[in-house]
Design an enzyme around this catalytic site. Sequence first.
Site, mmCIF file in Angstrom:
data_model
loop_
_atom_site.group_PDB
_atom_site.id
_atom_site.type_symbol
_atom_site.label_atom_id
_atom_site.label_comp_id
_atom_site.label_asym_id
_atom_site.label_seq_id
_atom_site.Cartn_x
_atom_site.Cartn_y
_atom_site.Cartn_z
ATOM 1 N N ASP A 13 0.808 -1.226 0.000
ATOM 2 C CA ASP A 13 0.000 0.000 0.000
ATOM 3 C C ASP A 13 0.838 1.272 0.000
ATOM 4 O O ASP A 13 0.427 2.304 0.533
ATOM 5 C CB ASP A 13 -0.973 0.013 1.202
ATOM 6 N N LYS A 16 1.910 2.085 -5.056
ATOM 7 C CA LYS A 16 2.482 1.509 -6.298
ATOM 8 C C LYS A 16 1.559 1.750 -7.487
ATOM 9 O O LYS A 16 2.021 2.023 -8.584
ATOM 10 C CB LYS A 16 2.706 -0.011 -6.128
ATOM 11 N N GLY A 40 -4.500 -4.366 -3.737
ATOM 12 C CA GLY A 40 -5.488 -3.357 -4.094
ATOM 13 C C GLY A 40 -4.726 -2.104 -4.463
ATOM 14 O O GLY A 40 -4.068 -1.511 -3.606
ATOM 15 N N HIS A 41 -4.742 -1.766 -5.737
ATOM 16 C CA HIS A 41 -3.970 -0.615 -6.210
ATOM 17 C C HIS A 41 -4.943 0.477 -6.650
ATOM 18 O O HIS A 41 -5.724 0.273 -7.571
ATOM 19 C CB HIS A 41 -3.052 -1.025 -7.373
ATOM 20 N N GLN A 223 2.122 -5.972 -3.177
ATOM 21 C CA GLN A 223 2.591 -6.101 -1.788
ATOM 22 C C GLN A 223 3.888 -5.288 -1.584
ATOM 23 O O GLN A 223 4.078 -4.306 -2.268
ATOM 24 C CB GLN A 223 2.791 -7.566 -1.391
HETATM 25 P P1 GDP Z 1 -0.666 0.286 -3.536
HETATM 26 O O1 GDP Z 1 -1.280 -0.988 -3.060
HETATM 27 O O2 GDP Z 1 0.798 0.354 -3.270
HETATM 28 O O3 GDP Z 1 -0.997 0.590 -4.964
HETATM 29 O O4 GDP Z 1 -1.327 1.443 -2.659
HETATM 30 P P2 GDP Z 1 -2.905 1.618 -2.326
HETATM 31 O O5 GDP Z 1 -3.578 2.090 -3.551
HETATM 32 O O6 GDP Z 1 -3.434 0.402 -1.652
HETATM 33 O O7 GDP Z 1 -2.842 2.724 -1.198
HETATM 34 C C1 GDP Z 1 -2.291 3.974 -1.442
HETATM 35 C C2 GDP Z 1 -3.379 5.048 -1.226
HETATM 36 O O8 GDP Z 1 -2.775 6.310 -1.169
HETATM 37 C C3 GDP Z 1 -4.374 5.132 -2.367
HETATM 38 O O9 GDP Z 1 -5.628 5.505 -1.842
HETATM 39 C C4 GDP Z 1 -3.829 6.230 -3.264
HETATM 40 O O10 GDP Z 1 -4.839 6.893 -4.003
HETATM 41 C C5 GDP Z 1 -3.229 7.155 -2.242
HETATM 42 N N1 GDP Z 1 -2.034 7.897 -2.669
HETATM 43 C C6 GDP Z 1 -1.011 7.489 -3.461
HETATM 44 N N2 GDP Z 1 -0.050 8.436 -3.523
HETATM 45 C C7 GDP Z 1 -0.480 9.462 -2.754
HETATM 46 C C8 GDP Z 1 0.094 10.719 -2.381
HETATM 47 O O11 GDP Z 1 1.201 11.083 -2.767
HETATM 48 N N3 GDP Z 1 -0.643 11.482 -1.523
HETATM 49 C C9 GDP Z 1 -1.870 11.104 -1.047
HETATM 50 N N4 GDP Z 1 -2.512 11.914 -0.218
HETATM 51 N N5 GDP Z 1 -2.439 9.934 -1.396
HETATM 52 C C10 GDP Z 1 -1.748 9.127 -2.214
HETATM 53 P P1 IMO Z 2 -0.825 -4.199 -2.238
HETATM 54 O O1 IMO Z 2 -0.364 -4.729 -3.555
HETATM 55 C C1 IMO Z 2 -0.955 -4.598 2.108
HETATM 56 C C2 IMO Z 2 -0.921 -8.665 3.717
HETATM 57 C C3 IMO Z 2 -2.171 -9.116 4.447
HETATM 58 C C4 IMO Z 2 -1.543 -10.052 5.464
HETATM 59 C C5 IMO Z 2 -0.418 -10.706 4.685
HETATM 60 C C6 IMO Z 2 -0.767 -12.070 4.115
HETATM 61 O O2 IMO Z 2 -2.132 -3.489 -2.280
HETATM 62 O O3 IMO Z 2 0.265 -3.418 -1.582
HETATM 63 P P2 IMO Z 2 -2.296 -12.841 2.080
HETATM 64 O O4 IMO Z 2 -3.764 -12.649 1.825
HETATM 65 O O5 IMO Z 2 -1.423 -12.284 1.022
HETATM 66 O O6 IMO Z 2 -1.950 -14.274 2.407
HETATM 67 O O7 IMO Z 2 -2.009 -12.014 3.442
HETATM 68 O O8 IMO Z 2 -0.106 -9.824 3.612
HETATM 69 N N1 IMO Z 2 -1.141 -8.160 2.342
HETATM 70 C C7 IMO Z 2 -1.113 -6.875 2.001
HETATM 71 N N2 IMO Z 2 -0.963 -5.768 2.769
HETATM 72 N N3 IMO Z 2 -1.043 -4.483 0.765
HETATM 73 C C8 IMO Z 2 -1.161 -5.580 -0.016
HETATM 74 O O9 IMO Z 2 -1.124 -5.517 -1.367
HETATM 75 C C9 IMO Z 2 -1.240 -6.849 0.605
HETATM 76 N N4 IMO Z 2 -1.367 -8.117 0.150
HETATM 77 C C10 IMO Z 2 -1.295 -8.915 1.218
HETATM 78 O O10 IMO Z 2 -2.842 -8.034 5.040
HETATM 79 O O11 IMO Z 2 -0.960 -9.289 6.502
HETATM 80 MG MG MG Z 3 -2.855 -1.641 -1.837
#
Ligand code: GDP
Ligand code: IMO
Ligand code: MG
Length: 426
Positions: A13, A16, A40-41, A223
């Site tokens: 999270d 990415k 979840g991206h 991840q």
């Molecule tokens: P990922 O799994 O690495 O793709 O990250 P996620 O999408 O799960 O979580 C990142 C969250 O931060 C998302 O809601 C993005 O829209 C948000 N986000 C990403 N970059 C920025 C930033 O520079 N500033 C803010 N405020 N939000 C951001």
């Molecule tokens: P993105 O790509 C954050 C965490 C789960 C748990 C551990 C194992 O959005 O960054 P799993 O279901 O993979 O066997 O769970 O890994 N986890 C993540 N945490 N971002 C993710 O993906 C994750 N994918 C798995 O919360 O701790």
């Molecule tokens: Mg994510």
Amino acid sequence: MSTVVLIGTQWGDEGKGKVTDFLAERADMIVRYQGGNNAGHTVVVDDQVYKLHLIPSGILYQNKMCVIGSGVVIDPAVLINELKSLEARGIDTANLKISQRAHVIFPYHQRLDQAEEKSKGNNKIGTTCRGIGPAYMDKAARVGIRMIDLIDQDEFAPLLERNVANANRVLTRVYDNENVDYNTVLESYRGYAEILRKYVDDISVIVNKAINEGKSILCEGAQGTLLDLDHGTYPYVTSSHPTAGAACLGAGIGPAKIDRVIGVAKAYTTRVGEGPFPTELKDETGAYIQERGGEIGTTTGRPRRCGWFDGVMGRYAVRINGLHCLAVTKLDVLSGLEKVKICTSYNYRGDILDEFPASLKVLNECVPVYEEFSGWREDITSAKKLEDLPVNARRYLDRVSELAGAPIALIGVGSKRSQTILTAEL
Ligand code: GDP
Ligand code: IMO
Ligand code: MG
């Protein structure tokens, strides 16, 4: 850009999806190489929010080839839903390719994931319960079913029958759970196979051909480094390899084909699920970051645990992934804090540790050694260049870069594509 691998440096999270979307503009092909719909991206384009679980974040551009590689585990129902919801929003998905060798997630994998978590009680991992671990277990046990098997009308049924029987034995005898019905699964997965057949291909041929033609490839990790099966906080990890080395396996390319590795790091740290987190803040500052950063899991809706930036982890991620540079996201979230802290090392029973320990027993006892910085009050969400940032924010970034041992090439100051500062050529 040539062949670039983008990975998460923390516990996932990191943003990415946003950084991939930003860089995808210059890429010809975007490849997801591991993980599954545990990811979840989130990508924000203008006022539209897209939450992607399996499809590469490059799908939002027209005419970019998007590839799901062999290291990914695919829940076909989730993938089909994702395709449908993108199409309903006017996004063309014709340019998607799915590896013949990617393994398939079945309902018994999800049931096993849930049952295993339940049986662990207080020692649970806090998985996403999407069946990711059990699907990779089948892969490693050499009984998994791949996309090429799913779309083979003769091969599929006997493989499924064997696997359902095996899974049912474990579900009923070990976990006192109900049977999974073979015929129901067979029927629904035959339907999924017909929908997905046209996307399934030999992606290693496609990716290597593109590289040989001089095209730009962006490999999108899921991840993060500390969730890696080898290098993460085992056993509180995922069952795949989110680190850069896995891009070769998942995309079917050799290591010498990779030109650049970018690590995405939040300006602070978050974690979903269980497991150690040395810089975690269980106070009002943690709550402030959680609230301002909207730190709620994209996949499971669980609140993310929040803490200070960890320089030990940053350094570790640079080493494990051979990072050329960092993309630091969510700097805007720290605005308004009077003081901000960075962890420079760990204190373990009076000894200073500079390297990330393998033992969870040690890690659980590590007390972060912090450097404190003056914060900044300014809203930085409209900053377009480094010079637009308050001097304290720049000082903070300089120390993050110094501690991690990699230059910062990109800074995120908001969730939108436009809220990105490029500080070096990528
Ligand atoms: P990922 O799994 O690495 O793709 O990250 P996620 O999408 O799960 O979580 C990142 C969250 O931060 C998302 O809601 C993005 O829209 C948000 N986000 C990403 N970059 C920025 C930033 O520079 N500033 C803010 N405020 N939000 C951001
Ligand atoms: P993105 O790509 C954050 C965490 C789960 C748990 C551990 C194992 O959005 O960054 P799993 O279901 O993979 O066997 O769970 O890994 N986890 C993540 N945490 N971002 C993710 O993906 C994750 N994918 C798995 O919360 O701790
Ligand atoms: Mg994510």
